[in-house]
Each structure stands twice: as structure tokens, then as C-alpha cells.
Design an enzyme around this catalytic site. Structure first.
Site, PDB file in Angstrom:
ATOM      1  CG  HIS A 558      56.959 -69.797  84.260  1.00 24.35           C
ATOM      2  ND1 HIS A 558      56.073 -68.732  84.224  1.00 24.35           N
ATOM      3  CD2 HIS A 558      56.825 -70.337  85.481  1.00 24.35           C
ATOM      4  CE1 HIS A 558      55.462 -68.649  85.389  1.00 24.35           C
ATOM      5  NE2 HIS A 558      55.899 -69.611  86.172  1.00 24.35           N
ATOM      6  CE  LYS A 750      60.515 -58.866  73.603  1.00 25.38           C
ATOM      7  NZ  LYS A 750      59.262 -59.468  73.837  1.00 25.38           N
ATOM      8  NE  ARG A 751      68.247 -62.304  80.868  1.00 20.21           N
ATOM      9  CZ  ARG A 751      68.690 -62.767  82.044  1.00 20.21           C
ATOM     10  NH1 ARG A 751      68.234 -62.272  83.171  1.00 20.21           N
ATOM     11  NH2 ARG A 751      69.624 -63.694  82.091  1.00 20.21           N
ATOM     12  CE  LYS A 756      62.912 -63.540  76.049  1.00 20.72           C
ATOM     13  NZ  LYS A 756      61.492 -63.550  76.361  1.00 20.72           N
ATOM     14  CB  THR A 861      54.101 -60.649  80.727  1.00 26.14           C
ATOM     15  OG1 THR A 861      55.482 -60.683  81.068  1.00 26.14           O
ATOM     16  CG2 THR A 861      53.429 -61.888  81.253  1.00 26.14           C
ATOM     17  CE  LYS A 865      55.207 -56.611  82.170  1.00 25.92           C
ATOM     18  NZ  LYS A 865      56.539 -57.193  82.322  1.00 25.92           N
TER      19      LYS A 865
HETATM   20  C1  NBG Z   1      59.160 -66.909  81.006  1.00 27.93           C
HETATM   21  C2  NBG Z   1      58.732 -67.180  79.588  1.00 27.93           C
HETATM   22  C3  NBG Z   1      57.737 -66.130  79.156  1.00 27.93           C
HETATM   23  C4  NBG Z   1      56.592 -66.065  80.139  1.00 27.93           C
HETATM   24  C5  NBG Z   1      57.126 -65.872  81.539  1.00 27.93           C
HETATM   25  C6  NBG Z   1      56.053 -65.863  82.573  1.00 27.93           C
HETATM   26  C7  NBG Z   1      61.031 -67.673  82.303  1.00 27.93           C
HETATM   27  C8  NBG Z   1      61.879 -68.831  82.684  1.00 27.93           C
HETATM   28  N1  NBG Z   1      60.058 -67.943  81.442  1.00 27.93           N
HETATM   29  O1  NBG Z   1      57.260 -66.446  77.877  1.00 27.93           O
HETATM   30  O2  NBG Z   1      59.867 -67.182  78.735  1.00 27.93           O
HETATM   31  O3  NBG Z   1      55.734 -64.999  79.840  1.00 27.93           O
HETATM   32  O4  NBG Z   1      58.032 -66.907  81.863  1.00 27.93           O
HETATM   33  O5  NBG Z   1      55.278 -66.999  82.496  1.00 27.93           O
HETATM   34  O6  NBG Z   1      61.214 -66.561  82.758  1.00 27.93           O
END
Ligand code: NBG
Length: 957
Positions: A558, A750-751, A756, A861, A865
Site C-alpha cells: 500500500h 484524510k490523514r 497529501k 479511496t 466515497k
Molecule cells: C494507503 C495508501 C492509499 C491507499 C490505501 C489503501 C496506507 C499505509 N496506505 O493511497 O496511502 O488507498 O493504503 O490501499 O494506509
């Protein structure tokens, strides 16, 4: 517009706004759970394929019984009446059949003009004269066919949940399925006892309002231990949840019994994090009892929504990866996979974010304080997990064997969380492990006389599962983290092997029964663990064990950046898991030999690909270990895979191109539309004439046919408006700020991460503010009022992310208190962003921002949403957005910034980049202290200028 969609457009009021999805089952095409790509191929399992659960398999009936109820015939007769179509249904009667049939007609927007019933022997012939929503006879063959199929599916589907065969009562209502005494002995006392037991529990729990009320009140009294005459909303929520859990358990038992009998290949999904959020609404929707609960509660004077709000979030994860695991579980259940999730049951979830004076503070999330009605403690399902100690060589089983003599033993106790599928009885299990002191070990310390300290030391074992690590992109090789990883992996592997051995004893068949999907590298210790168990405990040869391992594992990564890849210092691993370190060294030795054969003595390449990283701190590269052992390495979007192939794992791709795949992430529409946006859900079902899109996302395409319809647009606006009012109220409650729902809601949640680029968003807001301040009154009148909403947590040790939060508050303070610009611009920071906050914010958003520097977001993701809730995207061409652009077209979004291939070039030029004038102005305003915390902001900007010049600014252009 297809004939059927024309037929199915209801005359507005003929359908309920939210057709209860539980009314019957359509048999559906293979569902797509991802927005863009179905994840079914996720596992690339070697043959034989995982066996899916047949849609009718979980009714508790056997095949012979099935034949006896599926004898309904449906005939269409257009000759009988000049102005209506006759549907003639001949079937054995059962209570509820009529209800099922009328429900089908109603949901399809058809009106029953007349109905007659005749008896023919043991059959009933029901004749319905039906017209379409415009009062016309239905003549189009395609439409007739669809209706007929819907009827058949509904009748068969309901019949499947209806008992049949001698000795069983015929209860038609969907929830009244009779249990069949499958394990009843043929004769004797055992038979009598079993029969007695089954007669005592002859039906599943009923879902009519009276039964639900009784169950809820019983739980108030006996589970929550409150008087049924005096309990508050929270206690009511607890009781409701327990009653839902009872229903989940019924299906969950059936699912296990079914799969135990069929013994298919099972899919095991290992993840250190699952971000489940709340469960109540999702469960009742997936069980198909949402409306029944709402009615039952209403009659008791409670509102379902109010009770659902009582639930806290299960925040057992950080961000995207963890939420993906949760969506994955919902989809696996819905798609009838024989799947299991395995993870850790943390006592402290992701920290709570509290904002004081604009700064983030972290508070522990002891989420179990208020109980967790969704889990089932399985005290008898527990395994000993070993740590530390030494490895000895002993003569065992006719040969010299390695024996791990542990220095510590901790008990892993299972907590099961049933996960119901939607529109199916398949209810899978998420098994989370909690650490408890082990009884098997440590008896000696009790003999020393220091009883109190012996007990206290034992209690320390529990810390393993106490707290979730709050970083989502960096791993610091901490001992506790390593113990967490191994703890859950070891317990899960023991559980899987125990299940395998329940039915088979030949490990050659292991790959035919087990597929193990690793969610990122966190569970990759499962690889040496399976090797250890097979070689040291099951006495397989190394080669046999290795062949098995290579067939069962696959993994998903990921992350995009090499810094995000996990490494464990060799010294640490050797001390905590001495035998595993040996096994990893052995795997690496064989791998290096293979590499030499392939690439010759290219030492540079060998050292880059090695599982062991040499250097100041010798470490194990968990990603390399995974790639070497997994048959499939999965990326989460197309561009992510490209980056893996060309950069992060370039050498591996050259060696094993066939291993690399991608499955673009998806999100479940059950959670992100049906639960979170019931208004839009009802609207979609109404205009599509079906709720089948809740399982098959592609059906949303049908909305295109109505996109230009003024009535739909009006309804859509109404739904949006209500969601915005709800969000405005929430903002008021959380921040004390009143915002107008008439303004555009421009959202980035988001985080918090530099990549980002919340920072870039804030700079853009400052620029907008500056422009408005300098506008003439006449120009100001043309400005669309905007509420900018930012929300997200920063990892506690991530300094820059925390400063960005502070900057956001400082800028908000200035803008929001400037009466000169009135409501034209506001900046709100929503504290403590989590899944349930997202469920509230997303449906009320007009514009959402996904502006990561291209090439940094693996998938993303969030955008999916927002998109499925009808929100516009302002996004860079990064991660899955690239594929989204292809699907929705560039014209339907605001595409922004540099492309993946342009970013490196821009970075190179960054040193000499002349920043735009407006940009320089914004920076100088911050430096000059316009935004309250001038000194702090200065510090940020001095750090920033490097980041900005290297990347951010390049994308503004
Ligand atoms: C995250 C990515 C996202 C991705 C999600 C699910 C972590 C470590 N990574 O871009 O930053 O959509 O994983 O795959 O949470």
C-alpha cells in the site's frame, strides 16, 4: 433508455423512498464490490479455486428439500385482459408467499389491479393482473422477462429460507427459517435428546416488531441488567446491538456449519489493522432488518438513528490500508467467499485528536470502556505464542531437528466479530487476538515466594495487544511492534493449521485448502512462521515446506515510497524470534544462490535484492521477504503497479514479472452510500427501479438515462441540502462555528501528510482570502460563498503534519473573524476525524480535494466515497484517480497539477524555479504574521520553502 428502465420509472409516489432491501433477494449478476475493478482476482489462488458459497446454500436445508419447494411455475398471459398483464403463479403455498410476490411488483413500480387464488390439489394458483407505473399493460418482452425473473428469484430466494420437507414447519417469513437437526443421531437416547433440543430451538429469531421488541427488552433486562422500565439511549443501543448480534450469530453458525461440511479452499486475510467504524447500522442493513428495527423501536418510543449515534467507532487502524481491510471484509461476505479475517484486538484504538489552542493533542482511545457488543470472546479458542529463548538441535522424529526453547509464552485468545454479507446469509468471521498471560509457562516464578511480582509480571503479557501504533507510513523497528506482528501471525497460523488438520492430514493438500493474503508487509512473519511449523513441528523437509509456502502466500502493498517499507533490525529479530531469523537467513541464502545463477555476480543488484540489508544497522527487509515468497504481489492502482515495477521493486519485476499485478482499490457502497446517505440511496433505488445496485455497482450506470430529468435533479438537490444541513449542525456542535448550508462546502479530509498537501490547500485558501479582501464590492457579489473544511489526524511524532494543523487553525482564526468578508469564506477544521465523521461529512460535501503530489498516493479511496455520493472532485492525476478520470471523463471533475512523469523534472528545476507572484505574496503574508501565530508560521514557512520549491509549487502551475 432501455425498455425495462422506461417501464421501471415509477410514478414518483408509488415507491417508498428507501425500498427496504430486505424484502426479497433478486438473484444478481456477479457483484462488483470495487468501484472500478472487482477484487475477486485479488488472491490469484492456484487451482482449485476458492469455492464460493451458493446463494441458496445457507438456508439449512438439504438438496432434496430444495427440489420440493422450487416447483413454482410462472406464466405471463397478455390475452386474458385488454388492459392488464396477467402473471399466473402456481406453487405450493407457504405463509408469506403472497407477501413476497406483492413486494416484487411494488418494488418494480407495478400496480396490482386484481388478484385471484385457486387451489389445485396441493398447489395454489395465484393470478395477478398488473399494470405498469403509467397504468398501461406490459407488452415489451424484455420487461416481461425481467419481471418474471425477479418473481422467480424472489420466490426461490424466499423459499430457500423457508423450511421444507417432512417434519418441519412451513414458515414463510424470511426470518423464520427452521433449523434442521443435521447432526441428529439415527436412533436411541441421543436421537431423543437431539430432537428435544431442536424442537426447543426450532426457528431462527423472528424479525416482526413484537419479537424484536421482546428481544430488545430481554437484553435490557438480562444483558445490560437495567430495568425494562428505566433505561437510557445508550442502554437501548446496547440492548439493540445484542439483539442484532444474536441474529448475526445464527447466520454465522450456519455459515461455519456449511463451510465445515463443504470444506472449500478458504481465504485468510491477515491485517494488523481493521478500521471498522460503527457496526449497528451496517449490520442491520446487511441483515435486511433495518426497517423492522426502526419500526420496533419507534413503537417503544426510540429512534433508530439516535441509538445508532450512541455507538463509538472501532478505530483499530490508521488510515487507507486499515479502512480497505474493513471494506474488504464486507465485500468478501457479500460475495459469498469462504473468508476469514485475522488481526489484533487492540485495547487502545487510534488516538483521539483533541485541539487545544490550534494544536493537536493525542488522547488514548480506550474504546472498550463501554463494552463491545459486536465481539464474541472465545475463551476456549486460544493458543500459546512463544517469544525469545534459544534454538537447540535435538534428535527428533528420526533426525536432527531445530527446537525453539522459548523464553516467554503469551496466550492469544480469540475474539470473533461476525461480518454479515448483504443479500446473502454468508456471515464470515473477523478473528482478532487478545494477549493474556499464559498458564502453560512460568510456573517457576510462583515458586520463588514473590507471588505479587510474579502476577504483575504475567500481566505484562497483555501489553502486546494493548495499543495500536499510530504511524501509517513509517516503522521504527520497535520491539513491541515486532511482538504484535508475530503474536497475531502465530495465533492465526496455529488456528489455520488446526482447522486444516480437522479434515485432512496430508500437508501436500494444504495449498488446495488455504490461501493467505498478507495486507502489506506487517503480517509477513507469517512466511517464516509457516516454514517453522511445517519443518520443525510437522517434520516436512525444507523443500516440501518451501513448495507449500510459495503456493499459499500473496500480498498487497500500500505504499509508494521506499521509506514506507518495513525493516526489522537483525539483532532485534534474533532476540525476539531466534528461530525465525535462522529461517529467514536460510531463505535468503537460497534466494541469493538463485540470483547468482540468474544475474551472475552483480553484487550491486544482489545487495539491493537481498532480504538482509547490510549497513550500520543490519536489517531484514520485510518487503523483499514477501516478494521472494509470495506467488502474487499486488499493487492497489494501475499507476501504483507502474511505480512498483519501474522504481520500488524494479529488480524484482525484472526477475519475476509474472508475480506483479494490481487490483484497483474499491470501497463498499453498503457503508459509503446505503448506511451514510439513506436519502441518496432511496433516490437511486427509486430512479433505477431496483436496489440491486447495492450489490452490483455497475448498475448505477442506469442513472445516466435520467441525468437530465428535472425531477431527479430536484430530488437530488433536496437530498444534498438535507445532508448539508446535517453537516452544518455537526460543525456547530464540534467547533461552535455556524456555517451556512447555502455556501459551497469544499472538503479535504484524510490523514495529514506533506504529500497529501493540506498545506497547499491552506495556501490556496489564504490566496482566496487575499483576493476577496482586495475586491470591489461589485466583484464580491459574484463570489460563491465557500466553507473550506479540513479534517485529519497527524501521527503524534510527525512534527510537520502537526504544524500544518496549527497553521490551519491560525488561518481560520483570522478569516472566520473577519466581518468584512462576511460569509464569503470560512475555514473549519473538524477535530478527531474518523470513520463515522467521514460518514457524515462526505454526503454533505460539494467539492472534495485529493491533491497529493502525483506519484505519491498509492491509490486513494477517499475520492471514491465522495464520488459515489455525488460530490465533485478537485484532484491530481495520482493513484486511482487516473482510472477515475478515465471512467467519469475529465470534463466531470477539476483536474489539477503536474502529472506523475512531470514531477521529477519539475523537482530537478526546483532550485532555480521562479515562484509565481501570488504564491510569494501568500508566503510573505504568513511570514509577516497576518495569521496570528506569526513566529510559528515563520518556522513552518522556512521548512516549507524547501518542500514547496521542490514539489508543491510545481503543481500549482
Ligand atoms: C494507503 C495508501 C492509499 C491507499 C490505501 C489503501 C496506507 C499505509 N496506505 O493511497 O496511502 O488507498 O493504503 O490501499 O494506509
Amino acid at each position: 433508455m432501455s425498455a425495462i428502465s422506461a417501464l421501471l420509472i415509477p410514478p414518483s409516489s408509488s415507491l417508498p423512498l428507501l425500498p427496504p432491501p430486505q424484502s426479497f433477494f433478486f438473484s444478481l449478476p456477479a457483484p462488483l464490490v470495487c468501484l472500478y475493478k472487482p477484487p475477486t482476482a485479488f488472491f490469484s489462488a492456484p487451482k482449485p479455486q476458492l469455492r464460493l458459497l451458493p446463494r441458496r446454500a445457507l438456508s439449512g436445508r438439504d438438496e432434496t428439500a430444495e427440489a420440493s419447494v422450487s416447483t413454482a411455475t410462472i406464466a405471463v398471459d397478455n390475452a386474458e385482459s385488454p388492459d392488464a398483464t396477467a402473471f399466473v403463479i402456481r406453487a405450493r403455498n407457504w405463509i408469506g408467499l403472497l407477501q413476497v410476490i406483492t413486494r416484487v411488483f411494488k418494488i418494480l413500480g407495478l400496480r396490482i389491479e386484481r388478484a385471484t387464488i385457486e387451489v389445485e390439489g396441493e398447489f395454489f394458483v395465484k393470478r395477478f393482473l398488473v399494470v405498469d407505473s403509467h397504468g398501461a399493460k406490459i407488452e415489451d418482452p424484455e420487461s416481461l422477462d425481467r419481471i418474471e425473473r425477479a418473481l422467480r428469484d424472489a420466490i426461490d430466494g424466499a423459499a430457500d429460507r423457508t423450511p421444507a420437507g417432512p417434519g418441519t414447519a412451513r414458515l414463510g417469513s424470511r426470518s423464520l427459517v427452521v433449523r434442521r437437526a443435521g447432526l441428529v443421531p439415527e436412533s436411541g437416547e441421543g436421537k431423543a435428546k437431539a430432537e428435544r433440543m431442536f424442537s426447543l430451538m426450532d426457528g431462527f429469531l423472528k424479525n416482526d416488531p413484537i419479537s424484536l421488541q421482546k428481544d430488545i427488552l430481554d437484553h435490557v433486562e438480562y444483558t445490560v441488567a437495567r430495568s425494562r422500565f428505566s433505561f437510557d439511549d445508550f442502554e437501548a443501543y446496547q440492548a439493540v446491538s445484542h439483539s442484532v448480534r444474536d441474529r448475526l450469530i445464527e447466520r454465522w453458525h450456519d455459515t461455519h456449519a456449511y463451510f465445515k461440511r463443504k470444506d472449500p479452499k478458504r481465504l485468510y486475510f491477515f491485517s494488523l489493522e481493521f478500521l471498522m467504524g460503527r457496526s449497528l447500522s451496517n449490520s442491520v442493513i446487511n441483515l435486511g432488518v433495518r426497517d423492522q428495527y426502526a419500526d420496533a423501536l419507534n413503537q417503544l418510543g426510540f429512534e433508530f438513528e439516535v441509538l445508532a449515534e450512541q455507538e463509538g467507532d472501532a478505530a483499530q487502524g490508521n488510515g487507507g490500508l486499515a479502512r480497505l481491510s474493513a471494506c474488504q471484509m464486507d465485500s468478501l461476505a457479500t460475495m459469498d467467499f469462504p473468508a476469514w479475517g485475522y488481526g489484533l484486538r487492540y485495547q487502545y484504538g487510534l488516538f483521539r485528536q483533541v485541539i487545544l489552542d490550534g494544536f493537536q493533542h493525542e488522547q488514548p482511545d480506550y474504546w472498550l470502556n463501554f463494552g463491545n457488543p459486536w465481539e464474541i470472546e472465545r475463551i476456549h479458542v486460544s493458543y500459546a505464542v512463544k517469544f525469545y529463548g534459544t534454538v537447540e538441535e535435538q534428535d527428533l522424529n528420526g533426525g536432527k531437528r531445530k527446537v525453539w526453547v522459548p523464553g516467554e509464552m503469551v496466550e492469544a485468545v480469540a475474539y470473533d466479530n461476525p461480518i454479515p454479507g448483504y443479500g446473502t446469509r454468508n456471515t464470515i468471521n473477523l478473528r482478532l487476538w487478545a494477549a493474556k498471560p499464559s498458564d502453560l509457562y512460568d510456573m517457576e516464578s510462583y515458586g520463588t515466594g514473590d507471588y505479587i511480582n510474579a502476577v504483575i509480571n504475567r500481566q505484562k503479557a497483555e501489553t502486546i495487544s494493548s495499543v495500536l501504533y499510530p504511524d501509517d507510513r513509517s516503522y521504527q523497528g520497535k520491539e513491541l511492534r515486532l511482538k504484535q506482528q508475530y503474536f497475531f501471525v502465530s495465533a492465526s497460523v496455529q488456528d489455520i493449521i488446526r482447522r486444516f488438520k480437522d479434515s485432512l492430514n496430508d500437508f501436500n493438500q494444504f495449498p488446495e485448502k488455504v490461501a493467505l493474503q498478507l495486507n502489506d508487509t506487517h503480517p509477513s512473519l507469517a512466511i517464516p512462521e509457516v516454514m517453522r511449523v511445517l519443518v520443525d513441528e510437522e517434520f516436512l523437509s525444507w523443500k516440501q515446506a518451501w513448495d507449500i509456502v510459495c503456493k499459499i502466500f500473496s500480498c498487497t502493498t500500500h505504499t509508494v515510497v521506499p521509506e514506507g517499507l518495513e525493516k526489522i533490525p537483525v539483532d532485534l529479530l534474533g532476540s525476539v524470534l531466534p528461530r525465525h531469523l535462522q529461517i529467514i537467513f536460510d531463505i535468503n541464502f537460497s534466494f541469493m544462490e538463485e540470483l547468482k545463477k540468474h544475474f551472475g555476480l552483480d553484487f550491486n543488484r544482489l545487495s539491493q535484492m537481498s532480504i538482509v540489508e547490510e549497513g550500520a544497522v543490519k536489517s531484514i527487509r520485510m518487503a523483499n521477504l514477501s516478494i521472494v515468497c509470495c506467488h502474487t504481489v499486488n499493487g492497489v492502482s494501475r499507476v501504483h503497479l507502474d511505480i512498483l515495477k519501474t522504481k520500488v521493486f524494479k529488480d524484482f519485476y525484472e526477475l519475476w514479472p509474472q508475480k506483479f499485478h494490481y487490483k484497483t482499490n474499491g470501497v463498499t457502497q453498503r457503508r459509503w452510500l446505503v448506511v451514510s446517505n439513506p436519502g441518496l440511496c432511496g433516490l437511486i433505488s427509486k430512479w433505477l427501479g431496483t436496489d440491486a445496485w447495492i450489490r452490483d455497482m455497475d448498475l448505477l450506470m442506469g442513472l445516466r438515462d435520467h441525468a437530465g430529468d428535472a425531477e431527479l435533479q430536484q430530488e437530488w438537490k433536496m437530498v444534498r441540502r438535507i445532508n448539508k444541513i446535517r453537516l452544518a449542525e455537526f460543525i456547530d456542535a464540534m467547533t461552535g462555528m455556524m456555517v451556512s448550508p447555502d455556501a459551497m462546502f469544499d472538503v479535504q479530509i484524510k490523514r495529514i501528510h506533506e504529500y497529501k498537501r493540506q498545506l497547499l490547500n491552506i495556501l490556496g485558501i489564504i490566496y482566496r482570502y487575499d483576493c476577496i479582501k482586495n475586491m470591489k464590492e461589485s466583484d464580491r457579489r459574484k463570489v460563491v460563498p465557500r466553507v473550506c473544511i479540513i479534517g485529519g489526524k497527524a501521527a503524534p511524532g510527525y512534527d510537520m503534519a502537526k504544524k500544518i494543523i496549527k497553521l490551519c487553525h491560525a488561518v481560520g482564526e483570522t478569516i472566520n473573524n473577519d466581518s468584512d468578508i462576511d460569509d464569503l469564506l470560512k475555514l473549519v477544521f473538524i477535530p478527531d476525524f474518523n470513520v463515522s465523521v467521514a460518514e457524515l461529512v462526505i454526503p454533505g460535501s460539494d467539492l472534495s480535494q485529493h491533491i497529493s503530489t502525483a506519484g505519491h498516493e498509492a491509490s486513494g479511496t477517499g475520492s471514491m466515497k465522495f464520488l459515489m455520493n455525488g460530490c465533485l472532485l478537485l484532484a491530481t492525476a495520482d493513484g486511482a484517480t487516473i482510472e477515475i478520470i478515465e471512467e467519469i471523463g475529465e470534463d466531470n471533475m477539476f483536474l489539477f497539477g503536474a502529472k506523475v512523469h512531470e514531477v521529477p523534472k519539475l523537482r530537478e528545476k526546483a532550485e532555480n524555479h521562479r515562484v509565481a507572484l501570488q504564491f510569494a505574496r501568500v508566503l510573505s503574508q504568513i511570514c509577516l504574521g497576518w495569521y496570528v501565530m506569526a513566529t510559528l508560521a515563520m518556522r513552518i514557512t522556512s521548512n516549507l520553502s524547501v518542500t514547496l520549491l521542490k514539489g508543491v509549487v510545481t503543481s500549482i502551475s
